[in-house]
Design a protein around this motif. Structure first.
Motif, PDB file in Angstrom:
ATOM      1  N   ALA A 200       9.086 -19.637   1.312  1.00 15.79           N
ATOM      2  CA  ALA A 200       8.434 -20.877   0.778  1.00 15.79           C
ATOM      3  C   ALA A 200       8.665 -21.934   1.336  1.00 15.79           C
ATOM      4  CB  ALA A 200      10.121 -21.569  -0.222  1.00 15.79           C
ATOM      5  N   LYS A 201       9.178 -22.241   2.454  1.00 11.27           N
ATOM      6  CA  LYS A 201       8.341 -23.494   3.661  1.00 11.27           C
ATOM      7  C   LYS A 201       6.947 -23.178   4.263  1.00 11.27           C
ATOM      8  CE  LYS A 201      13.596 -23.769   5.733  1.00 11.27           C
ATOM      9  NZ  LYS A 201      13.966 -24.685   4.493  1.00 11.27           N
TER      10      LYS A 201
ATOM     11  N   GLU B 217       4.616 -21.079   3.121  1.00 11.72           N
ATOM     12  CA  GLU B 217       3.244 -20.659   1.830  1.00 11.72           C
ATOM     13  C   GLU B 217       3.523 -21.451   0.446  1.00 11.72           C
ATOM     14  OE1 GLU B 217       0.590 -18.764   2.108  1.00 11.72           O
ATOM     15  OE2 GLU B 217       1.200 -18.870   5.290  1.00 11.72           O
ATOM     16  N   GLY B 218       4.609 -21.318   0.310  1.00 13.76           N
ATOM     17  CA  GLY B 218       4.551 -23.071  -1.017  1.00 13.76           C
ATOM     18  C   GLY B 218       5.821 -22.384  -2.195  1.00 13.76           C
ATOM     19  N   ILE B 219       4.566 -21.399  -2.177  1.00 21.12           N
ATOM     20  CA  ILE B 219       5.797 -20.422  -3.005  1.00 21.12           C
ATOM     21  C   ILE B 219       7.050 -20.278  -3.180  1.00 21.12           C
ATOM     22  CG2 ILE B 219       4.972 -17.997  -5.175  1.00 21.12           C
ATOM     23  CD1 ILE B 219       2.553 -18.850  -3.638  1.00 21.12           C
ATOM     24  N   LEU B 220       8.009 -20.215  -4.753  1.00 20.99           N
ATOM     25  CA  LEU B 220       8.965 -20.047  -4.459  1.00 20.99           C
ATOM     26  C   LEU B 220       9.599 -18.359  -4.658  1.00 20.99           C
ATOM     27  CD1 LEU B 220      11.866 -21.696  -3.281  1.00 20.99           C
ATOM     28  CD2 LEU B 220      12.541 -21.248  -6.261  1.00 20.99           C
TER      29      LEU B 220
ATOM     30  N   SER C 237      14.709 -26.735  -0.345  1.00 22.90           N
ATOM     31  CA  SER C 237      14.198 -25.358  -0.072  1.00 22.90           C
ATOM     32  C   SER C 237      12.457 -25.646   1.324  1.00 22.90           C
ATOM     33  CB  SER C 237      13.313 -24.413  -1.039  1.00 22.90           C
ATOM     34  OG  SER C 237      14.820 -23.633  -1.587  1.00 22.90           O
ATOM     35  N   TYR C 238      12.177 -26.192   0.824  1.00 25.72           N
ATOM     36  CA  TYR C 238      10.749 -26.984   1.650  1.00 25.72           C
ATOM     37  C   TYR C 238      11.448 -28.347   2.661  1.00 25.72           C
ATOM     38  CZ  TYR C 238       7.923 -25.453  -2.128  1.00 25.72           C
ATOM     39  OH  TYR C 238       7.193 -24.734  -3.031  1.00 25.72           O
TER      40      TYR C 238
ATOM     41  N   ASN D 205       6.487 -30.928   4.576  1.00 22.44           N
ATOM     42  CA  ASN D 205       6.751 -30.193   5.548  1.00 22.44           C
ATOM     43  C   ASN D 205       5.411 -29.701   6.326  1.00 22.44           C
ATOM     44  OD1 ASN D 205       9.013 -28.657   6.889  1.00 22.44           O
ATOM     45  ND2 ASN D 205       7.637 -26.520   5.530  1.00 22.44           N
TER      46      ASN D 205
ATOM     47  N   TYR E 215       7.042 -29.868  -0.076  1.00 23.14           N
ATOM     48  CA  TYR E 215       6.063 -28.829   0.968  1.00 23.14           C
ATOM     49  C   TYR E 215       4.881 -29.745   1.854  1.00 23.14           C
ATOM     50  CZ  TYR E 215       3.419 -25.224   1.985  1.00 23.14           C
ATOM     51  OH  TYR E 215       1.836 -23.711   2.313  1.00 23.14           O
TER      52      TYR E 215
ATOM     53  N   HIS F 278       7.574 -15.245  -9.639  1.00 20.21           N
ATOM     54  CA  HIS F 278       8.263 -16.341  -8.285  1.00 20.21           C
ATOM     55  C   HIS F 278       9.292 -16.585  -8.867  1.00 20.21           C
ATOM     56  CE1 HIS F 278       7.956 -18.620 -12.766  1.00 20.21           C
ATOM     57  NE2 HIS F 278       6.850 -18.388 -12.465  1.00 20.21           N
TER      58      HIS F 278
END
Lengths: 454, 454
Positions: free
Chosen positions: A376-377, A379-382, B178-179, B151, B148, A417
């Motif tokens: 997530a950090k 690539e962005g997607i949770l 998470s971000y 980050n 995001y 997701h």
């Protein structure tokens, strides 16, 4: 600053018009399902109380390619073809020399790959005059996918949702309600199957096996009601091959070809969906891609289960299916990847595992969440908790390749997701996410007393 | 069975490479921001403690088109161009003769249009050597988008989240964590602005105005820390015009052109983003598209507020901005569309409303949720509570057109999905979603004592 991200898209015109059936190319065909009473191969017609004829045909066919109906393609086109991303940012964070690609199946209304078969199943039921569907759901992805698909085609839907997920993920229930579905926590008092479980254990967290029993019990009582399953069965896996069929075309637009293709495994549908088209390239065109299914250590049917005939549900309503299983009465630990809490693997994937054509490994939940948060950090997607097992598998492959000094090309399926699973992430941050590993003794107990022919 | 759905896609090559600046084409240019001490137009340099120079330039420029930097385009390409859908299923459910199109901005990592400006703002700050950003967020869409983006570009982020939303939507906080962002419920004890509010009202639900004050107060204390705003300002609206620029090209691929373009309105960025490129077609090419902003009846600045100079935040840290406002101390009712709980509308949109070039209407929350659920059932996507105001506006236009017997082409911006807002839907189903309408007396009270030149 991080490096650029690359997205590999297909146009609608490039979208495959056929599903791929691995049964056509398997060196050892899957064993037939058996009638539990006679132990003889079951006739397709015997399934007619549960499924529409077209899906029964797809369940047993050995035709290599099946045309996707126009009505299904139309709805597929609202979210397909799905993108493949090169995970440049994740690669950089890992400092790896390997290349990581992922196919993202969470970009549709349901948030997971489940839409691919929900749409097809709802369509075939509607076409054969069915009025109402019953189904089970674990974490709720399948239930959401089926709710909208049924509403779209004008069918009623009754969903038995595994109780622990019903309590962990209330958002999924409300989303299903918004699509007009009725949702019941399972085990319930609505069915004999549910009542029997509640009598012996009023606090049962439920399982996919129990929820399937409940849904089937309702379905067989009315000729205009059928049952739909979100994974395991051959026709479900067939519908999911659109993922891998697209991925093959997408990878051909790069200079890379995957050394390994990875998916998480519950009943097997998202893993098989991405892997089987690549397996065909191995079987027919001499490619050597490894196909790796990642399952939870708390529910390790492919890595520690027994290959034998077993029921698909806890009450024994289904035919006997040849599968790697932990026993149809096994109730897996309450991990957050509810979609992976199933006691068996589908017939096709089980046979292929037995024949050494696919690999499997088991992972603990905490390590998977660590991977999901890194993903997530960067690539962005949770990710959905289920998909985090595929990520953990990909990270393992990356590390191994770096240690061995042989960079690999890795492709994994990001099946959904995690927007409805945020409470699981909260528990991870609270350090309140226990690991579970099924012991050999537990497995022996779960399987003991099952004397079906193997 | 319902009719087919149509999706209008653009290729990456067709994606606009420039943002559009409405200031270049406005018949009456916006009034300048004023220094609260001198009541004289503020010099751009005075904003340098808060924003990087490039964004200050964009704030005041009258250049018509601004090039989008390559680094921003790269990240845009992970989710742009975004699709336009023809809402065939919604049309059918309504039985309307009108055509309804919607642009869907929820398909990116952040779940809303906010990513479009978050990426640009993080990029320009990073380019000018900034290390840390502070910002506010209402419902959390902006905070997630910015988390995001920061980050990604290697910036720290501190988010003041309006307390009522912090409590209503815990998932958004965890996603920001998470971000790598730090999230503080506002009003907080970290700032003078927050402490002052808590002293007079310890149970304050917070507001965007208060959260802005807190974030700005922290930012001005350190030269390597800047502040970022998610709406209202000219440069934010500039970045959002990628939406309308794409939509113009997409509509040109159909046989239709919108009679009306609709967006929900908080500070104005998603509405302006889709509307301003169409407004240019009105101003320059003789088109006659109506542009309709839909705001909550509980926070009706465009329909019932006063056009005058006011502060952008509750403590009066900002310059005085010419805007339709309910007074910078107004704390709107706790509706679930947290992103619309802002006391003022941006300068550009306010001037255009004053000049009769855009329209506005106010809607109650319950009717908007009804529209959102009809939309989810028919089109599949569960809308953000904010976006439900745009849907309600579109449904009004459809009904009016049907009554008048003159079918229209309607385009609205579906600014985000509601996956993190499911508790609001739950409250709707529980019949526990109160309507709020700001009365004339409340408005008079909120504005009284504000004696800024108008």
């Amino acid at each position: 600053m991080m490096k650029k991200i690359s997205k590999i898209l297909l146009s609608e015109k490039e979208m495959p018009r056929q599903w791929y059936n691995i049964a056509a190319d398997m060196p050892n065909k899957p064993l037939p399902p058996l009638d539990p009473a006679t132990r003889q191969p079951i006739k397709p017609e015997a399934l007619a109380a549960v499924f529409p004829m077209e899906l029964i045909k797809q369940e047993v066919t050995t035709e290599r390619y099946i045309d996707i109906p126009d009505e299904v393609l139309e709805l597929y086109k609202t979210y397909r073809p799905s993108p493949i991303f090169r995970a440049y940012n994740l690669e950089k964070a890992l400092g790896t020399k390997s290349k990581i690609y992922y196919k993202y199946e969470g970009g549709n209304y349901s948030g997971s790959h489940k839409a691919n078969t929900a749409i097809a199943q709802a369509y075939y039921n509607k076409k054969e005059g069915i009025k109402r569907i019953t189904t089970e759901t674990g974490a709720g992805q399948w239930g959401c996918a089926m709710s909208y698909a049924c509403n779209y085609f004008g069918l009623e839907l009754l969903v038995f949702m595994v109780k622990v997920s019903y309590n962990q993920k209330p958002g999924r229930k409300i989303m299903m309600n918004s699509y007009n579905a009725r949702v019941i926590p399972s085990p319930s008092n609505l069915t004999d199957a549910g009542r029997k479980v509640l009598e012996s254990n009023p606090d049962s967290p439920g399982s996919l096996g129990i929820a399937i029993s409940e849904a089937m019990e309702i379905a067989v009582q009315d000729p205009y009601t059928k049952y739909a399953l979100g994974s395991v069965l051959n026709h479900v896996i067939l519908h999911q091959t659109i993922i891998g069929q697209e991925a093959l075309i997408q990878m051909s637009k790069t200079d890379d070809y995957p050394d390994v293709v990875i998916g998480c495994l519950g009943g097997g549908s998202n893993f098989s969906g991405i892997a089987f088209p690549f397996l065909r390239e191995n079987l027919v065109n001499g490619k050597k891609t490894r196909l790796l299914a990642v399952e939870p250590s708390s529910c390790p049917k492919l890595t520690k289960g027994k290959f034998m005939y077993d029921f698909g549900d806890s009450s024994g309503f289904t035919p006997l299916l040849p599968m790697y299983t932990l026993g149809h009465n096994y109730i897996p630990a309450k991990i957050h990847a509810g979609g992976l809490r199933y006691h068996g693997a589908g017939t096709l994937i089980s046979q292929l595992k037995k024949d050494g054509l696919v690999e499997a490994k088991a992972k603990m939940q905490r390590e998977c969440f660590e991977g999901a948060i890194l993903f997530a950090k960067t690539e962005g997607i949770l990710p959905a908790p289920e998909s985090s097992y595929a990520i953990a598998g990909a990270l393992d492959e990356t590390r191994k390749a770096d240690i061995e000094g042989t960079p690999k090309t890795i492709l994994f399926n990001l099946s959904g997701h995690g927007h409805f699973d945020i409470s699981a992430y909260e528990k991870y941050y609270e350090n309140n996410l226990p690991d579970h590993e099924m012991t050999d003794e537990e497995i022996a107990t779960a399987i003991s007393g099952l004397d079906f022919p193997d």
